[in-house]
Design an enzyme around this catalytic site. Structure first.
Site, PDB file in Angstrom:
ATOM      1  CD  GLU A  49      21.968  15.928  24.018  1.00 13.53           C
ATOM      2  OE1 GLU A  49      21.364  15.003  24.587  1.00 13.53           O
ATOM      3  OE2 GLU A  49      21.783  16.241  22.832  1.00 13.53           O
ATOM      4  NE  ARG A 273      14.129  10.582  34.364  1.00 17.18           N
ATOM      5  CZ  ARG A 273      15.070  11.012  33.513  1.00 17.18           C
ATOM      6  NH1 ARG A 273      16.018  10.222  33.110  1.00 17.18           N
ATOM      7  NH2 ARG A 273      15.040  12.240  33.057  1.00 17.18           N
ATOM      8  CE  LYS A 283      18.732  17.931  28.985  1.00 22.43           C
ATOM      9  NZ  LYS A 283      20.194  17.868  28.878  1.00 22.43           N
TER      10      LYS A 283
HETATM   11  P1  ATP Z   1      16.133  15.124  30.122  1.00 19.89           P
HETATM   12  O1  ATP Z   1      15.527  13.768  29.968  1.00 19.89           O
HETATM   13  O2  ATP Z   1      15.545  15.953  31.176  1.00 19.89           O
HETATM   14  O3  ATP Z   1      16.264  15.848  28.827  1.00 19.89           O
HETATM   15  P2  ATP Z   1      18.714  14.042  29.929  1.00 19.89           P
HETATM   16  O4  ATP Z   1      18.899  12.728  30.563  1.00 19.89           O
HETATM   17  O5  ATP Z   1      18.572  14.053  28.474  1.00 19.89           O
HETATM   18  O6  ATP Z   1      17.569  14.842  30.658  1.00 19.89           O
HETATM   19  P3  ATP Z   1      21.424  14.837  30.153  1.00 19.89           P
HETATM   20  O7  ATP Z   1      21.974  16.175  29.946  1.00 19.89           O
HETATM   21  O8  ATP Z   1      21.726  13.770  29.183  1.00 19.89           O
HETATM   22  O9  ATP Z   1      19.855  15.041  30.276  1.00 19.89           O
HETATM   23  O10 ATP Z   1      21.713  14.341  31.621  1.00 19.89           O
HETATM   24  C1  ATP Z   1      22.944  14.463  32.274  1.00 19.89           C
HETATM   25  C2  ATP Z   1      22.960  13.494  33.411  1.00 19.89           C
HETATM   26  O11 ATP Z   1      21.927  13.804  34.330  1.00 19.89           O
HETATM   27  C3  ATP Z   1      22.750  12.079  32.949  1.00 19.89           C
HETATM   28  O12 ATP Z   1      23.681  11.237  33.605  1.00 19.89           O
HETATM   29  C4  ATP Z   1      21.362  11.764  33.379  1.00 19.89           C
HETATM   30  O13 ATP Z   1      21.232  10.391  33.680  1.00 19.89           O
HETATM   31  C5  ATP Z   1      21.180  12.649  34.610  1.00 19.89           C
HETATM   32  N1  ATP Z   1      19.780  12.981  34.812  1.00 19.89           N
HETATM   33  C6  ATP Z   1      18.928  13.518  33.915  1.00 19.89           C
HETATM   34  N2  ATP Z   1      17.698  13.628  34.429  1.00 19.89           N
HETATM   35  C7  ATP Z   1      17.755  13.157  35.690  1.00 19.89           C
HETATM   36  C8  ATP Z   1      16.803  12.988  36.743  1.00 19.89           C
HETATM   37  N3  ATP Z   1      15.526  13.333  36.591  1.00 19.89           N
HETATM   38  N4  ATP Z   1      17.232  12.458  37.906  1.00 19.89           N
HETATM   39  C9  ATP Z   1      18.505  12.122  38.068  1.00 19.89           C
HETATM   40  N5  ATP Z   1      19.451  12.234  37.129  1.00 19.89           N
HETATM   41  C10 ATP Z   1      19.090  12.747  35.946  1.00 19.89           C
HETATM   42 MG    MG Z   2      20.419  12.487  27.823  1.00 18.55          MG
END
Ligand code: ATP
Ligand code: MG
Length: 569
Positions: A49, A273, A283
């Site tokens: 995102e 994760r 984020k």
């Molecule tokens: P955050 O929780 O840090 O804001 P998010 O999941 O909202 O992260 P996205 O941009 O939606 O961030 O994530 C893109 C991809 O990266 C998704 O498939 C998510 O599952 C993966 N991802 C995010 N954080 C992690 C992590 N800590 N370890 C592994 N994969 C991750």
């Molecule tokens: Mg997300």
């Protein structure tokens, strides 16, 4: 110091490709089964995102998605999950692309969930026509309350029984901008007493009069994540939609849309994760640190972001090796930050050229070396890689050595400089301490020493050997630079571990960045941002992006030894 560093926990990471020659992880097993069953056109995607910069957790996801596609002859798309216009921005889109490429990956195609808004809208209408979606006029609060709880079934909306025709008209009017934000939503008609709360008539569309960074003011209704993600996967014929564990409760809904719309059957698979000790990876919270000025920006070297790691001096190989080393698990766990540092140390040991720099200087005057004389000694750039050759370092009567390399009354087994003792100056002479000079307060301000003039080629005048080798810099040739030493951003292994009434922010480490200076040898004045160096016996460093020829700044990427895990034990 040139031996490969020991890893925390005794694990040896190899610089190999994903899974090369090792036991395969469960995702690879799934893909192997898929291929064995005749599955073709393996397709994955990385779906960020664009509401922030990528962090080391995303790096893991990138390595998995791109790595699996590469290993098994498939393709990986980059898809921006841009369904929330309020928080998204092109700045993030550009940064995300830059970071993925820096990590060494290339996407097959670049897509945006917003590319599919028209198709998603049509599918919403299709669900309405099938009697599987309805417009709800309840307020957000009412919807929340009526959803029930895990133990209490939900209450059906009074608008649930609307006719297909009414729903179609209302949904079209929602799109046309006739209603205010939050006035109505489109919901799926599933089951208000479903044990999975996400299946209790989930919201598909909300009204949001907000400009989108790609579609501008074309839309004032936006699809929810759940309604966009699986269908976007389906449009792109993603065979393996890999995401983190918290999405497992979304899977029934993911499957429900695909089944009801009768579209390409993408499948979702979840892995654990990445969590790292002393590190925060949300984020939202990272954005807070940036906005409140707690760090210098998204690329602050203390941030767990990919650009922060890059600025700090991490290499793409080190990050990929880290992802490989920690593997893919099905259960959440927390990885020791020392493992990440181990991976960068191991790679930098291989690639970083050696230089001499003194951080905490003590002046040495070589009394038997003529004033004005200057010799050049040949120094090896990288003992791990003879191809990068040698350079010359100047030697004069006045030198800086590291204050810690001298002790007046040393303990037994101390091999560095002491009164009457002798050490080897790296690449140069044997040096003997003859006299200690002090100021009025009794502090040591200078050492008066002599060299063995026959020892410049690594030998000595009479065959004697010394155990200690120390680094040094010639005073008239030294340049003073700014040095930034980094410590973990949080004082607690789990940044969320705080007393009641306190927040994770109270665990911010006030000493996460220590700014000091160093005297460096002449060749370092040419240092280019992004090129790593080992300051011999001190650590790995690289020029910061703020560094200028007039004001050189070096970041410490990582210490030479695993001081970290020791310190935190
Ligand atoms: P955050 O929780 O840090 O804001 P998010 O999941 O909202 O992260 P996205 O941009 O939606 O961030 O994530 C893109 C991809 O990266 C998704 O498939 C998510 O599952 C993966 N991802 C995010 N954080 C992690 C992590 N800590 N370890 C592994 N994969 C991750
Ligand atoms: Mg997300």
């Amino acid at each position: 110091m040139n031996n490969p560093p020991k890893s925390p926990g005794g694990v040896r990471a190899e610089a190999s490709d994903l899974g090369g020659g090792k036991a395969v992880n469960f995702l690879e097993e799934l893909i192997q089964e898929y291929i064995a069953a005749g599955g073709k056109e393996l397709q994955t995607r990385f779906p960020p995102e664009p509401n922030g910069y990528l962090h080391i957790g995303h790096a893991k996801s990138i390595c998995i998605n791109f790595g699996l596609a590469k290993k098994y002859g498939g393709l990986c798309n980059l898809r921006f999950d841009d369904t929330n216009p309020v928080k998204e921005d092109v700045e993030y889109v550009d940064a995300i692309k830059r970071d993925i490429q820096w990590l060494g990956f290339d996407w097959a195609v670049e897509r945006y969930a917003s590319d599919y808004f028209e198709q998603l809208y049509d599918w919403a209408v299709e669900l309405i026509e099938k009697g599987l979606a309805y417009v709800d006029d309840q307020t957000q609060d009412e919807i929340r309350t009526n959803r029930g709880t895990v133990t209490v079934p939900g209450v059906e909306s009074p608008h649930r029984a609307r006719t297909v025709e009414d729903n179609k008209v209302l949904f079209a009017r929602m799109r046309a901008g006739e209603f205010a934000d939050g006035a109505r939503v489109l919901r799926a008609k599933i089951d208000m007493s479903h044990p999975n709360m996400l299946m209790r008539d989930p919201i598909l569309y909300r009204i949001l009069h907000a400009d989108h960074h790609r579609t501008g003011d074309k839309w004032c209704i936006y699809p929810m994540y759940d309604f966009a993600h699986g269908q976007s996967d389906s449009i792109e014929r993603i065979t393996h939609s890999i995401c983190t564990l918290e999405f497992d409760v979304h899977r029934p809904l993911y499957d429900w849309f695909i089944e009801k719309l009768e579209i390409f059957p993408s499948h979702q698979y979840e892995f654990a994760r990445l969590n790292l000790t002393y590190t925060m990876m949300s984020k939202r919270r990272l954005l807070k640190l940036v906005e409140e000025g707690a760090v210098m920006g998204w690329d602050d070297p203390r941030m767990p972001t990919i650009c922060g790691l890059r600025r700090k001096g991490y290499t793409p190989v080190s990050v990929r090796n880290f992802a490989e080393m920690i593997g893919v698990a099905k259960r959440d766990n927390t990885i020791d930050l020392g493992k990440l540092e181990y991976c960068v140390r191991e790679d930098l040991n291989r690639v970083a050229e050696r230089r001499m720099a003194v951080l905490n200087p003590l002046k040495v005057v070589v009394t038997n070396y003529p004033e004005g004389k200057r010799e050049l000694f040949r120094a090896v750039n990288n003992p791990e890689n003879p191809d990068v050759g040698t350079r010359e370092v100047p030697f004069t009567r006045e030198l800086y050595i590291e204050r810690e390399d001298f002790m007046e009354t040393p303990p037994k087994g101390y091999y560095r400089l002491q009164p009457g003792g002798e050490v080897r100056l790296r690449y140069a002479y044997l040096l003997k301490c003859e006299e200690v000079v002090r100021d009025a307060a009794g502090n040591v301000t200078e050492l008066r020493c002599t060299i063995d003039p026959f020892s410049g080629d690594g030998s000595s005048s009479d065959g004697r050997r010394v155990k200690g080798v120390i680094h040094w810099v010639s005073v008239p040739d030294a340049t003073q630079v700014e040095v930034r030493l980094f410590n973990p951003l949080f004082t607690k292994e789990d940044p969320d571990d705080c007393a009641e009434g306190e927040t994770w922010e109270t665990n911010l480490n006030p000493d996460s960045m220590v700014v000091t200076s160093a005297f460096v040898e002449p060749s370092l004045t040419q240092a280019v941002t992004g090129v790593p160096y080992q300051f011999e016996r001190v650590g790995y460093f690289c020029a910061d992006t703020d560094s200028t020829p007039e004001h050189l700044i070096f970041n410490r990427t990582v210490t030479l030894k695993d001081s970290f895990t020791k310190k935190v034990q």
